[in-house]
Design a protein around this motif. Structure first.
Motif, PDB file in Angstrom:
ATOM      1  N   MET A   1       0.843  -1.175   0.000  1.00 28.84           N
ATOM      2  CA  MET A   1       0.000   0.000   0.000  1.00 28.84           C
ATOM      3  C   MET A   1       0.892   1.244   0.000  1.00 28.84           C
ATOM      4  O   MET A   1       1.877   1.297   0.718  1.00 28.84           O
ATOM      5  N   PRO A   2       0.540   2.233  -0.774  1.00 31.69           N
ATOM      6  CA  PRO A   2       1.347   3.456  -0.807  1.00 31.69           C
ATOM      7  C   PRO A   2       1.216   4.242   0.499  1.00 31.69           C
ATOM      8  O   PRO A   2       0.190   4.181   1.176  1.00 31.69           O
ATOM      9  N   ASN A   3       2.249   4.977   0.824  1.00 32.40           N
ATOM     10  CA  ASN A   3       2.251   5.799   2.027  1.00 32.40           C
ATOM     11  C   ASN A   3       1.665   7.169   1.679  1.00 32.40           C
ATOM     12  O   ASN A   3       2.366   8.078   1.271  1.00 32.40           O
ATOM     13  N   LEU A   4       0.360   7.313   1.832  1.00 32.01           N
ATOM     14  CA  LEU A   4      -0.317   8.563   1.503  1.00 32.01           C
ATOM     15  C   LEU A   4      -0.031   9.662   2.511  1.00 32.01           C
ATOM     16  O   LEU A   4      -0.094  10.839   2.180  1.00 32.01           O
ATOM     17  N   LEU A   5       0.279   9.284   3.741  1.00 32.79           N
ATOM     18  CA  LEU A   5       0.550  10.269   4.778  1.00 32.79           C
ATOM     19  C   LEU A   5       1.900  10.941   4.560  1.00 32.79           C
ATOM     20  O   LEU A   5       2.054  12.134   4.824  1.00 32.79           O
ATOM     21  N   ASN A   6       2.879  10.178   4.089  1.00 30.58           N
ATOM     22  CA  ASN A   6       4.210  10.710   3.747  1.00 30.58           C
ATOM     23  C   ASN A   6       4.808  11.563   4.875  1.00 30.58           C
ATOM     24  O   ASN A   6       5.318  12.656   4.638  1.00 30.58           O
ATOM     25  N   ARG A   7       4.697  11.050   6.105  1.00 33.13           N
ATOM     26  CA  ARG A   7       5.279  11.676   7.299  1.00 33.13           C
ATOM     27  C   ARG A   7       4.712  13.063   7.604  1.00 33.13           C
ATOM     28  O   ARG A   7       5.315  13.857   8.305  1.00 33.13           O
ATOM     29  N   GLN A   8       3.533  13.356   7.102  1.00 29.85           N
ATOM     30  CA  GLN A   8       2.854  14.622   7.405  1.00 29.85           C
ATOM     31  C   GLN A   8       1.973  14.404   8.641  1.00 29.85           C
ATOM     32  O   GLN A   8       0.757  14.266   8.537  1.00 29.85           O
ATOM     33  N   PHE A   9       2.607  14.395   9.809  1.00 32.76           N
ATOM     34  CA  PHE A   9       1.920  14.035  11.041  1.00 32.76           C
ATOM     35  C   PHE A   9       1.163  15.190  11.680  1.00 32.76           C
ATOM     36  O   PHE A   9       0.442  14.998  12.648  1.00 32.76           O
ATOM     37  N   ASN A  10       1.324  16.390  11.170  1.00 31.82           N
ATOM     38  CA  ASN A  10       0.568  17.539  11.674  1.00 31.82           C
ATOM     39  C   ASN A  10      -0.530  17.860  10.670  1.00 31.82           C
ATOM     40  O   ASN A  10      -0.266  18.393   9.604  1.00 31.82           O
ATOM     41  N   GLN A  11      -1.750  17.519  11.026  1.00 30.05           N
ATOM     42  CA  GLN A  11      -2.892  17.720  10.145  1.00 30.05           C
ATOM     43  C   GLN A  11      -3.799  18.815  10.709  1.00 30.05           C
ATOM     44  O   GLN A  11      -4.016  18.882  11.916  1.00 30.05           O
ATOM     45  N   PRO A  12      -4.332  19.687   9.865  1.00 27.14           N
ATOM     46  CA  PRO A  12      -5.113  20.824  10.357  1.00 27.14           C
ATOM     47  C   PRO A  12      -6.562  20.505  10.717  1.00 27.14           C
ATOM     48  O   PRO A  12      -7.189  21.254  11.458  1.00 27.14           O
ATOM     49  N   GLU A  13      -7.117  19.402  10.221  1.00 24.38           N
ATOM     50  CA  GLU A  13      -8.543  19.137  10.389  1.00 24.38           C
ATOM     51  C   GLU A  13      -8.787  17.827  11.131  1.00 24.38           C
ATOM     52  O   GLU A  13      -8.196  16.797  10.787  1.00 24.38           O
ATOM     53  N   LEU A  14      -9.662  17.888  12.118  1.00 28.04           N
ATOM     54  CA  LEU A  14     -10.024  16.690  12.872  1.00 28.04           C
ATOM     55  C   LEU A  14     -10.719  15.667  11.978  1.00 28.04           C
ATOM     56  O   LEU A  14     -11.388  16.017  11.010  1.00 28.04           O
ATOM     57  N   ASN A  15     -10.538  14.402  12.332  1.00 27.10           N
ATOM     58  CA  ASN A  15     -11.231  13.282  11.691  1.00 27.10           C
ATOM     59  C   ASN A  15     -10.938  13.131  10.199  1.00 27.10           C
ATOM     60  O   ASN A  15     -11.783  12.672   9.436  1.00 27.10           O
ATOM     61  N   THR A  16      -9.734  13.505   9.799  1.00 26.27           N
ATOM     62  CA  THR A  16      -9.326  13.276   8.409  1.00 26.27           C
ATOM     63  C   THR A  16      -8.122  12.354   8.316  1.00 26.27           C
ATOM     64  O   THR A  16      -7.925  11.718   7.283  1.00 26.27           O
ATOM     65  N   HIS A  17      -7.336  12.275   9.379  1.00 29.23           N
ATOM     66  CA  HIS A  17      -6.125  11.450   9.390  1.00 29.23           C
ATOM     67  C   HIS A  17      -5.993  10.780  10.755  1.00 29.23           C
ATOM     68  O   HIS A  17      -5.703  11.441  11.753  1.00 29.23           O
ATOM     69  N   TRP A  18      -6.221   9.486  10.765  1.00 29.33           N
ATOM     70  CA  TRP A  18      -6.064   8.707  11.989  1.00 29.33           C
ATOM     71  C   TRP A  18      -4.910   7.736  11.808  1.00 29.33           C
ATOM     72  O   TRP A  18      -4.658   7.234  10.707  1.00 29.33           O
ATOM     73  N   CYS A  19      -4.205   7.461  12.889  1.00 26.21           N
ATOM     74  CA  CYS A  19      -3.175   6.423  12.849  1.00 26.21           C
ATOM     75  C   CYS A  19      -3.403   5.474  14.019  1.00 26.21           C
ATOM     76  O   CYS A  19      -4.080   5.804  14.989  1.00 26.21           O
ATOM     77  N   SER A  20      -2.827   4.293  13.888  1.00 25.53           N
ATOM     78  CA  SER A  20      -3.093   3.249  14.873  1.00 25.53           C
ATOM     79  C   SER A  20      -1.855   2.414  15.133  1.00 25.53           C
ATOM     80  O   SER A  20      -0.977   2.290  14.273  1.00 25.53           O
ATOM     81  N   ASP A  21      -1.825   1.840  16.323  1.00 23.75           N
ATOM     82  CA  ASP A  21      -0.775   0.889  16.673  1.00 23.75           C
ATOM     83  C   ASP A  21      -1.312  -0.029  17.762  1.00 23.75           C
ATOM     84  O   ASP A  21      -2.303   0.279  18.412  1.00 23.75           O
ATOM     85  N   ILE A  22      -0.613  -1.131  17.935  1.00 15.73           N
ATOM     86  CA  ILE A  22      -0.957  -2.118  18.965  1.00 15.73           C
ATOM     87  C   ILE A  22       0.227  -2.236  19.918  1.00 15.73           C
ATOM     88  O   ILE A  22       1.380  -2.262  19.485  1.00 15.73           O
ATOM     89  N   THR A  23      -0.069  -2.309  21.192  1.00 18.55           N
ATOM     90  CA  THR A  23       0.967  -2.563  22.186  1.00 18.55           C
ATOM     91  C   THR A  23       0.495  -3.704  23.079  1.00 18.55           C
ATOM     92  O   THR A  23      -0.683  -4.034  23.115  1.00 18.55           O
ATOM     93  N   TYR A  24       1.428  -4.313  23.770  1.00 19.82           N
ATOM     94  CA  TYR A  24       1.080  -5.404  24.670  1.00 19.82           C
ATOM     95  C   TYR A  24       1.419  -5.005  26.097  1.00 19.82           C
ATOM     96  O   TYR A  24       2.357  -4.254  26.353  1.00 19.82           O
ATOM     97  N   ILE A  25       0.613  -5.516  27.015  1.00 18.50           N
ATOM     98  CA  ILE A  25       0.729  -5.157  28.425  1.00 18.50           C
ATOM     99  C   ILE A  25       0.703  -6.440  29.242  1.00 18.50           C
ATOM    100  O   ILE A  25      -0.212  -7.250  29.109  1.00 18.50           O
ATOM    101  N   ARG A  26       1.705  -6.602  30.095  1.00 19.39           N
ATOM    102  CA  ARG A  26       1.733  -7.769  30.982  1.00 19.39           C
ATOM    103  C   ARG A  26       0.806  -7.505  32.158  1.00 19.39           C
ATOM    104  O   ARG A  26       0.885  -6.461  32.801  1.00 19.39           O
ATOM    105  N   THR A  27      -0.064  -8.457  32.429  1.00 19.40           N
ATOM    106  CA  THR A  27      -0.959  -8.365  33.573  1.00 19.40           C
ATOM    107  C   THR A  27      -0.771  -9.617  34.428  1.00 19.40           C
ATOM    108  O   THR A  27      -0.079 -10.552  34.016  1.00 19.40           O
TER     109      THR A  27
END
Length: 102
Positions: A1-27
């Motif tokens: 998939m192409p990188n459409l965001l191209n490291r432009q992490f500062n976006q002026p408008e809400l709800n147009t650019h979301w990013c996601s990640d997963i982390t693990y937590i020991r319990t």
């Protein structure tokens, strides 16, 4: 998939650019997994989900939570991730496509 965001992490408008990640937590009961959705306009978490497994369903649940809370125009929404296996899955790609999310 192409990188459409191209490291432009500062976006002026809400709800147009979301990013996601997963982390693990020991319990005390073992590992728990947390998927978060971050809006790049204000750097706030707009949704999350937890699970005992780091599968595609975890990401879909986090996205569903975000969509329910924020109600974005999904035809304008770009969803960015590290393209790990959960994010590259056919299940997630179908989920995004069916909702008009890029």
């Amino acid at each position: 998939m192409p990188n459409l965001l191209n490291r432009q992490f500062n976006q002026p408008e809400l709800n147009t650019h979301w990013c996601s990640d997963i982390t693990y937590i020991r319990t005390v009961k073992g590992w728990s997994y947390l998927a978060t959705i971050l809006d790049l306009a204000n750097k706030e978490i707009v949704g999350y989900a937890t699970s005992e497994s780091a599968d595609t369903g975890l990401v879909i649940n986090a996205l569903a939570s975000s969509i329910s809370t924020c109600k974005p125009d999904m035809n304008k929404l770009i969803f960015h991730s590290d393209q790990g296996t959960q994010y590259k899955s056919r299940e997630l790609r179908t989920y995004l496509k069916n909702r008009g999310i890029t």
